[in-house]
Design a protein around this motif. Structure first.
Motif: not given
Lengths: 156, 706
Positions: B187-215
């Protein structure tokens, strides 16, 4: 002034601001290290030209796993506002943003900092405006032999 | 050679265990013991390549034995070309020399003979990132992941490699695979949190906005992402890209969190399609709401002044300026000056301030005015007139103010600035010194004073002043400021030396700026591994981008151009060097003083070295300054090559700077690189065909008969 999270592009401006204003200076890698390790807790103030006029550089101290006496806490390594940009409450704004991020992201239980014993203006800011208290005196903490006050503020 | 390629004879067991010991000793940095152990093996097997390499490696960490060590490493490699240890050591030594290309070649050789060696793979990945060899980086990260799929960072490492190589879709796949394989995230793992934000930034780069938002939304609800500000910001950006009406609410939430960030207001207005860079009554009204909701914030009030016009501007500006003066905000003028691009706003501000001056004057009837308010009004107006090239008016106001309150350093600094603008550099330096004397504890005043002394060409005095705050154990104040990478000092000092006819010292300072930038570039190296371990990916990717643009910084551009000018001057007229060196023939008294200074300096050096005697201290002491006056540098035989190297990065990083192209021409034409020279002039002509420096070069080109 524009007050916001410090970005990589700000590191040189922060370094320059520090050199202009304070006697304790650091090489770029030190600034970089903080940004790369705790990217969410350092903040800057910039003027209309994009010049950095104030900053707070912070870190998180995590106690060793076998040390139950210590708690996770934030530490302010350096905070500075150019003399010509005082009386805007920038130091306070920078500090509050940093403290909020330390507490909410890292669950820091308190924030600590060191200040020169002779720096009355800074001590007044930390104590009277921000609510810090002196935790202990560290003898000859600074390179020139001056004592430091180690101050703390609870975040919980 | 053929002999050395023969089969390696294994060491007998006694020596083999000594060799193992040697490896451990090196790893734990027990240098002297390591050397003894290596010699024990070499006594019996003087041709043992791996031991020779290890001995060489150990020597490179000892004072003054670096060269010897390097030779031994090379010899060792030659004697055992199929040993991964030999190549690894060679790579380590090259890496320590910052010779990253060659180091990578050695690592690649080493991997041929030990392809699954994790240390080799990791170091190679680091080198490949540093050299921006992203395609091979992907291969290396892939190998690492296959060998150690249980380490979380290896998944992220591969995804980062794909992202850098420009394959966001591959990066996405890796990250999704990784998340499916994840078990038991605390729980409350800052490393995992940062990893997820990185993943979301990839989705944004791909233009997958709705997917990024739901994640983003599901992971913020589950508290898997712990950085609330990042959540708010990412949300606001995605919603704006989607043109979603919820964007407004997202930006509002950010403003509530920090009501002093200009970017947030910009984002807010952009999301509403409200123009924010020109007069706009709607923006004024919205900002008023924010100002009322956030009484402590200054940003909405200040931003109003950007978008208000005519009577509304006058009304708001008056309140804003009055408030600042009553509070005694020293930066008030600097704060509003950016409005002066609009002349009507400038004139309005002048009128407001002049009216207030009358109102606040001691002779006026208003009794509840603090005297300091009047003082700050004079200060404000003085800065205003100075900026409008009316130094007399400015100085007259400052004189009144200083008579009123002689002890306020700001007034003296404003005087210094007005005098400097008016061309009186000596008077300016004197005024800045008066400011400094009023608060000797304040480094800001000290820096200003030093800078003004440099502007007045008083290099020696400036160094004395700077020295009040630099480290006492440094070789000199200048050396400390150089060590601390003070670009301000280096550039100002260089300009001062240039004006006073000491191009040697100017060049020394400009090259120090270059070195600072080399260090900034090199500083990223350790983070190629570090950030993956810490999972701070988003900030790391920004670091790489910043590093790639590093030398677009004005400080570098200016140093590169000025240094290249000096190099060109000396190459045109080498007698400059001899004239300067003979000028610097010293009188006996000066020689004595210099000798004394040198002695003191070397004592400082000795003291610095002292802790290095410790066996565990590996870093050699910093070398003392071999060229204190910059004469060696000025007399460089490869002056034009150095100049060309300085300018090289600017072709891509500052292509719109006409002086860059002029400087490139000046160097290229002297190096007989005609194509480069003409190309540079074409670039310059495309930027500004009327530029006078360009015409000088066109004539020069003709005169050279080309």
């Amino acid at each position: 002034m524009n007050v916001r999270l410090a970005k990589v592009d700000d590191l040189m401006g922060m370094q320059a601001c520090n050199l202009q204003n304070l006697p304790e200076n650091y090489m770029m890698k030190f600034w970089m290290y903080h940004a790369m390790t705790w990217p969410q807790i350092s903040f800057v103030a910039e003027d209309h030209k994009g010049r950095i006029v104030g900053y707070v550089l912070a870190k998180i101290d995590e106690p060793a796993e076998d040390d139950k006496t210590q708690e996770i806490h934030g530490h302010v390594n350096s905070i500075s506002v150019l003399r010509s940009y005082r009386r805007l409450g920038l130091a306070k704004k920078l500090m509050l943003l940093s403290q909020e991020a330390m507490a909410s992201i890292y669950k820091a239980s308190y924030v600590s900092l060191h200040v020169r014993k002779s720096n009355k203006a800074a001590i007044a800011l930390y104590r009277d405006t921000l609510g810090f208290e002196v935790a202990k005196v560290e003898k000859k903490y600074y390179g020139d032999g001056e004592d430091a006050l180690s101050m703390r503020l609870a975040l919980k | 050679m053929s002999k050395s390629l023969g089969k390696r004879v294994p060491l007998p067991s006694k020596e083999a265990s000594l060799f193992k010991e040697l490896l451990t000793l090196y790893e734990t940095r027990q240098i002297k013991k390591g050397l003894k152990t290596a010699d024990l093996i070499l006594k019996k097997f003087p041709e043992h390549g791996e031991t020779l390499c290890m001995k060489g490696l150990v020597l490179t960490h000892m004072k003054d034995r670096r060269e010897e060590g390097l030779e031994l490493v090379k010899k060792g490699v030659r004697l055992d070309l199929t040993s991964h240890i030999c190549w690894h050591v060679f790579g380590l030594v090259q890496k320590a020399d910052k010779n990253y290309e060659e180091a990578l070649k050695s690592y690649t050789q080493a991997l041929r003979f030990d392809k699954d060696n994790m240390n080799l793979l990791r170091d190679s990945a680091q080198l490949q990132t540093h050299l921006r060899l992203f395609d091979t980086l992907v291969d290396t990260r892939h190998t690492i992941l296959i060998l150690r799929p249980n380490q979380r960072q290896n998944w992220v490492g591969l995804a980062v490699a794909h992202r850098l190589a420009g394959h966001p879709e591959e990066a996405r796949k890796v990250m999704e695979h990784y998340q499916r394989s994840l078990k038991n995230v605390p729980d409350y793992d800052i490393e995992h949190s940062e990893t997820l934000l990185f993943y979301i930034s990839i989705l944004v780069e791909l233009g997958e906005f709705s997917e990024a938002l739901s994640v983003l939304d599901s992971n913020s609800r589950s508290r898997a992402i712990v950085d609330r500000t990042a959540i708010l910001e990412t949300r606001a950006h995605i919603l704006t890209k989607q043109n979603a009406p919820e964007a407004e609410e997202a930006w509002r939430a950010l403003i509530e969190h920090n009501a002093d960030s200009y970017e947030t207001y910009r984002g807010y207005f952009e999301s509403l399609g409200i123009l924010f860079n020109e007069p706009n009554p709607e923006a004024v009204t919205k900002l008023e709401e924010f100002a009322v909701q956030n009484p402590r914030a200054t940003a909405p009030r200040r931003l109003q002044l950007n978008v208000a016009s005519e009577e509304k501007f006058v009304e708001l500006a008056k309140i804003y300026i009055e408030r600042g003066l009553v509070k005694g905000v020293p930066s008030l003028f600097a704060d509003v000056k950016s409005l002066y691009a609009d002349a009507t706003k400038r004139d309005a501000i002048e009128r407001i301030a002049e009216d207030l001056r009358e109102q606040y004057a001691p002779s006026s009837k208003a009794s509840d005015i603090e005297p300091t308010t009047y003082l700050w009004t004079l200060y404000f107006l003085a800065q205003h007139y100075s900026s409008q090239s009316q130094p007399d008016k400015s100085l007259a106001l400052l004189n009144i103010a200083i008579e009123h309150t002689p002890t306020l350093p700001e007034l003296h600094l404003a005087r210094a600035r007005a005098l400097k603008r008016a061309g009186d550099f000596i008077g300016a330096a004197r005024a800045a010194n008066e400011a400094r004397l009023l608060d000797g504890q304040d480094r800001f005043l000290n820096t200003k004073c030093g800078k003004y002394l440099l502007r007045a060409g008083m290099t020696k005095e400036a160094e004395t002043i700077f020295g009040l705050f630099t480290k006492k154990d440094a070789l000199s104040p200048a050396a400390d400021l150089e060590d601390m990478q003070s670009l301000l000092f280096l550039l100002e000092s260089a300009a001062a030396y240039r004006v006073s006819g000491r191009p040697n010292m100017a060049l020394k300072r400009y090259i120090a700026v270059k070195r600072a930038f080399d260090d900034f570039e090199d500083d990223q190296f350790d983070f190629h591994g570090y950030n993956l371990r810490k999972f701070t990916i988003s900030i790391y990717l920004k670091l790489l981008k910043w590093e790639d643009q590093l030398r677009a910084n004005p400080a570098y551009i200016s140093a590169a151009i000025e240094a290249s000018k000096i190099f060109v001057e000396v190459s045109d007229d080498p007698s400059i060097v001899t004239a300067l060196t003979s000028n610097s023939q010293l009188t006996d008294a000066e020689k004595k003083a210099k000798k004394k200074a040198k002695k003191a300096a070397s004592k400082v050096q000795e003291e610095k070295k002292a802790p290095a005697a410790n066996d565990k201290e590996l870093e050699p002491a910093p070398p003392k300054d071999e060229d204190p006056d910059g004469f060696k540098l000025l007399a460089s035989t490869d002056a034009l090559e150095q100049a060309a190297n300085l300018l090289m990065p600017l072709k891509t990083l500052a292509p719109n700077n006409i002086d860059v192209w002029i400087a490139i021409y000046d160097v290229a034409i002297r190096r007989k690189k005609l194509l480069q020279a003409v190309g540079a002039l074409n670039h310059a002509a495309a930027l500004d065909p009327e530029y006078s420096e360009l015409h000088v070069r066109l004539v020069d080109l003709k005169q050279r008969g080309m």
